[in-house]
Write an enzyme that holds these catalytic residues in place. Structure first.
Site, mmCIF file in Angstrom:
data_model
loop_
_atom_site.group_PDB
_atom_site.id
_atom_site.type_symbol
_atom_site.label_atom_id
_atom_site.label_comp_id
_atom_site.label_asym_id
_atom_site.label_seq_id
_atom_site.Cartn_x
_atom_site.Cartn_y
_atom_site.Cartn_z
ATOM 1 N N ASP A 144 47.304 53.854 60.461
ATOM 2 C CA ASP A 144 48.049 53.609 59.570
ATOM 3 C C ASP A 144 48.887 52.288 59.399
ATOM 4 O O ASP A 144 48.214 51.360 59.821
ATOM 5 C CB ASP A 144 49.254 54.850 59.772
ATOM 6 C CG ASP A 144 49.601 55.539 58.549
ATOM 7 O OD1 ASP A 144 50.528 54.543 57.724
ATOM 8 O OD2 ASP A 144 49.313 56.563 58.257
ATOM 9 N N HIS A 177 55.620 54.068 56.754
ATOM 10 C CA HIS A 177 54.631 55.295 56.643
ATOM 11 C C HIS A 177 54.140 55.800 57.864
ATOM 12 O O HIS A 177 54.222 57.100 57.868
ATOM 13 C CB HIS A 177 53.521 54.916 55.490
ATOM 14 C CG HIS A 177 52.376 55.866 55.180
ATOM 15 N ND1 HIS A 177 51.367 56.025 55.802
ATOM 16 C CD2 HIS A 177 52.519 56.501 53.925
ATOM 17 C CE1 HIS A 177 50.672 56.932 55.138
ATOM 18 N NE2 HIS A 177 51.419 57.338 53.979
ATOM 19 N N SER A 340 48.992 62.427 52.490
ATOM 20 C CA SER A 340 49.394 61.541 53.855
ATOM 21 C C SER A 340 50.230 62.452 54.615
ATOM 22 O O SER A 340 50.179 62.291 55.813
ATOM 23 C CB SER A 340 50.072 60.361 53.489
ATOM 24 O OG SER A 340 49.444 59.214 52.933
#
Length: 585
Positions: A144, A177, A340
């Site tokens: 990620d 994220h 996600s």
């Protein structure tokens, strides 16, 4: 002869249309190109080719990372024109492939810091799973934007990772994220602070492939996959995706899978009838997103390639974890939404499953899918095998009741068929379909003693289209293509409207004698096609009869009893219409 000619032209036309269809496999964006030299190319030849590219195209070819040395994977800046020229150049003699270095992006929508309840963990019954395991001894690689050790991850065990964006060992997050995703998997729990994670005793391997802006190349992602596989990761989570089929990505996935790594990815956030890359690769578990009510999230991809669904959040309820504020780098609790956020729920449960002793990727996949909560009305494959259930998954894993089917795997790997239509809840739908078509033929045989039915080709087509349609086509999902043509061809006349809309309610106009009556009125004077109208009338009668017995749900009808009477009466009228039409033949 004419029929054969028309059939040939139809097949050729269909082949040309599909061959020229440009799906997600070629729709990605890229700013650089991957050159994968063959492993048997000598160092001298390799140096010569690198110099030739620099000389001929004024571009320098560089090793993608130190972890790409053995694979001979190089990249250079370039566009479509350069890619085209390279593929036509003598370089092809020394490479396995030359392809775009597609940019994949983080799959989440803007966050909302006001959300404060972890409904998602209750939704998957994680407390029941914790009675048996909390993921101890399992390593989950988070590919990620990196992972930062925010306060609610300080008790979580980390193993060394790597930053493939900046080529360094420190894989801290500058986007937020990746830290959020890691929190869902293994946020420190029972520490009197913050929120919980699904498998909070599992280890996190941070692998940064996405920049501060959220984008990253497939070559970096592929290197990260290989890094994870070579450094004893048990599970890989990729909450990222995009367009563009990549051989270097597929090779890396196959490499990791063959080493026993379970690979999980987000299906995508464009509300399209197909998972994005890399989720759509056969050896990747593709995850669609649920909202707080357990329905498909509005943004979530569905259909072809989706294997299972998990909480991903929506505007009404987001997924809360501690992450960083990218503008300040400070820790903050924030609610995100997206596939996600759904994928790490599955990655966390996969860690719980592996901690019980289930090791092979196909066995973990079997446990996840067999233990998921089935959704009866899922005609568009919103949920794959069903909704993630951590409690049932761990219970099944502990019992060791894994009945994996080779046929099921073959269907899934093909990427074209929806196995649930045949294997899971779809078998319930298969029975009434068989009853409809067999019932129409039985009815025709019984009435044949009294009326001159001729089992011609038009008559047979009428029986089939009126009763069940080509129902097996409803189980076909072709990546990126609209599914409605398959649903139309796979539906009987009474079911046309509700099959397209994805509802179990029959349309009273179509589920009546009206369409057969119109066909009889139009075709009765035709020597051959009148039998199509008669067959359709009997087929519709069989379809309505089965619905009246098994699922009497009709729009605008005040009750099931009224709907059953309506369907029964119209079935009777259809039989009468067929008898009258055959007497006048």
């Amino acid at each position: 002869m004419k029929k054969l000619l028309f059939l040939f032209l139809f097949i050729v036309g269909l082949w040309v249309a599909l061959a020229n269809f440009k799906g997600l496999a070629t729709q990605g964006d890229y700013e650089s190109i991957i050159v994968n030299f063959r492993e048997d190319v000598s160092t001298t030849t390799l140096s010569e080719q690198i110099e030739a590219i620099a000389s001929n195209y004024n571009q320098s070819l560089s090793l993608n990372s130190v972890y790409a040395i053995d694979e001979h994977i190089y990249t250079l800046t370039g566009d479509k024109e350069l890619l085209k020229n390279l593929k036509k150049s003598p370089l092809n003699e020394y490479v396995d492939y030359i392809e775009p270095n597609y940019i994949y992006s983080a799959l989440e929508t803007p966050n909302d810091p006001d959300y404060s309840k972890q409904w998602n963990l209750h939704n998957i019954h994680v407390e029941r799973a914790w009675e048996e395991t909390k993921g101890e001894g399992i390593t989950v690689a988070v590919i990620d934007s990196g992972v930062s050790r925010v306060p609610d991850l300080r008790q979580t065990e980390f193993v060394p990772g790597y930053d493939f964006v900046n080529d360094r060992k420190d894989a801290r997050d500058d986007n937020g994220h990746g830290t959020h995703v890691a929190g869902t998997i293994a946020q420190s729990t029972n520490n009197n602070y913050g929120v919980a994670g699904v498998a909070y005793q599992a280890k996190i391997m941070p692998l940064k492939v996405l920049s501060a802006q959220g984008g990253g190349s497939v070559s970096d992602i592929a290197d990260a996959i290989r890094f994870a596989a070579d450094n004893e990761a048990d599970i890989i989570n990729m909450s990222l995706g995009g367009g563009g089929e990549s051989q270097v990505m597929k090779d890396a996935i196959d490499y990791a899978y063959n080493k026993g790594v379970v690979i999980i990815a987000a299906a995508g956030n464009s509300n399209q009838n197909a998972a994005s890359y890399p989720a759509r690769y056969p050896k990747v578990i593709s995850v669609s997103a649920l909202d707080a009510t357990g329905k498909k999230a509005p943004y979530s991809n569905y259909g072809a390639g989706v294997d299972i669904s998990a909480p991903g959040g929506s505007e009404e309820g987001k997924i809360l974890q501690e992450t960083i504020d990218p503008s300040t780098g400070q820790a903050v609790f924030s609610g995100f939404q997206g596939t996600s956020m759904a994928a790490p729920h599955v990655a966390g449960v996969a860690a719980l499953i592996k901690a019980t002793g289930v090791k092979e990727p196909e066995e973990v996949f079997a446990v996840l899918t067999q233990s998921s909560r089935k959704v009866e009305e899922d005609k568009f494959n919103y949920y794959g095998s069903g909704q993630l259930d951590a409690g049932e998954a761990v219970k099944l894993a502990v019992k060791g009741q894994i009945t994996f089917r080779d046929f099921f795997r073959w269907l899934r790997d093909s990427g074209y068929l929806n196995p649930r239509f045949w294997i899971d809840g779809g078998m319930v739908a298969l029975l009434p379909k068989l009853l409809m078509v067999l019932g129409s033929y039985l009815l025709a045989f019984l009435l044949r003693n009294y009326f001159p039915f001729a089992f011609t080709s038009p008559f047979n087509w009428g029986l089939v289209l009126g009763s069940s349609g080509l129902f097996f086509l409803q189980g076909i999902y072709v990546f990126d293509l609209p599914q409605w043509p398959f649903r139309v061809m796979g539906s009987s006349i009474p079911e046309l409207a509700n099959s397209i809309e994805g509802t179990s309610l029959l349309n009273p106009f179509l589920a009546s004698v009206l369409i057969p009556f119109a066909l009889v009125a139009i075709l009765l004077g035709h020597n051959s096609w009148k039998w199509f109208a008669i067959g359709t009338s009997l087929g519709v009668a069989a379809c309505l009869t089965v619905h009246a017995i098994m699922s009497p749900a009709v729009m605008v009808m005040p009750s099931l009893d009224v709907a059953r009477a309506f369907l029964g009466a119209n079935a009777f009228l259809c039989v009468g219409l067929a008898c009258l039409a055959s007497k006048k033949s």
